[in-house]
Design an enzyme around this catalytic site. Structure first.
Site, mmCIF file in Angstrom:
data_model
loop_
_atom_site.group_PDB
_atom_site.id
_atom_site.type_symbol
_atom_site.label_atom_id
_atom_site.label_comp_id
_atom_site.label_asym_id
_atom_site.label_seq_id
_atom_site.Cartn_x
_atom_site.Cartn_y
_atom_site.Cartn_z
ATOM 1 N N GLY A 1 -33.547 -15.317 10.738
ATOM 2 C CA GLY A 1 -32.980 -14.179 10.030
ATOM 3 C C GLY A 1 -31.605 -13.767 10.502
ATOM 4 O O GLY A 1 -31.025 -12.820 9.982
ATOM 5 N N HIS A 2 -31.029 -14.460 11.477
ATOM 6 C CA HIS A 2 -29.736 -14.043 12.055
ATOM 7 C C HIS A 2 -28.825 -15.249 12.223
ATOM 8 O O HIS A 2 -28.660 -15.734 13.336
ATOM 9 C CB HIS A 2 -29.965 -13.380 13.412
ATOM 10 N N PHE A 3 -28.224 -15.728 11.357
ATOM 11 C CA PHE A 3 -28.265 -15.550 9.909
ATOM 12 C C PHE A 3 -28.672 -16.884 9.316
ATOM 13 O O PHE A 3 -28.221 -17.899 9.822
ATOM 14 C CB PHE A 3 -26.898 -15.128 9.388
#
Length: 140
Positions: free
Chosen positions: A46-48
């Protein structure tokens, strides 16, 4: 040198939060350790997703764990925990991406009772990625 088994004996952290892979050097007040950053790290989901970058706060956590290995390896601190009490002068200078190897150095500059102050830095390929002053409380 301290391998992953020795690190796991000192720290209570486990996957996915164990962020120290090996200790290269240890002295009375300074420790140097590494974290091999791979695309398999869960935070990269999720990052990224399109441009994976290690979150700065996790770089600081890795530095804190590095300092924790030094402090919790001492006989008088066996079985204790190290807790963050503060961070000052934190700077992020370089993005950390999959394939990088973080070389983390933590030097204890002050101790008073159960409180310790550490100057810490993380480098990639000899270039500063992050640095800061970390304050810890040592407790049960």
């Amino acid at each position: 040198m301290i391998d992953i088994q020795g690190i796991k004996e000192a720290l209570p952290h486990r996957y996915p939060m164990l962020l120290v892979d090996r200790v290269l050097e240890v002295s009375e007040d300074t420790i140097v350790a590494i974290k091999n950053v791979t695309i398999n790290e869960p935070f990269f989901n999720g990052h990224f997703p399109q441009y994976p970058v290690m979150p700065g706060v996790l770089i600081m956590e890795a530095l804190a764990q590095t300092a924790g290995v030094l402090e919790l390896s001492k006989p008088e601190n066996k079985g204790k925990l190290v807790f963050y009490a503060g961070m000052d002068k934190v700077k992020f200078k370089k993005q950390v991406v999959p394939g990088d190897q973080l070389v983390m150095t933590a030097t204890f500059v002050k101790r008073r009772g159960t409180i310790a102050v550490v100057e810490a830095k993380a480098e990639v390929d000899g270039k500063l990625a992050a640095s800061g002053t970390l304050t810890f409380a040592i407790g049960n």
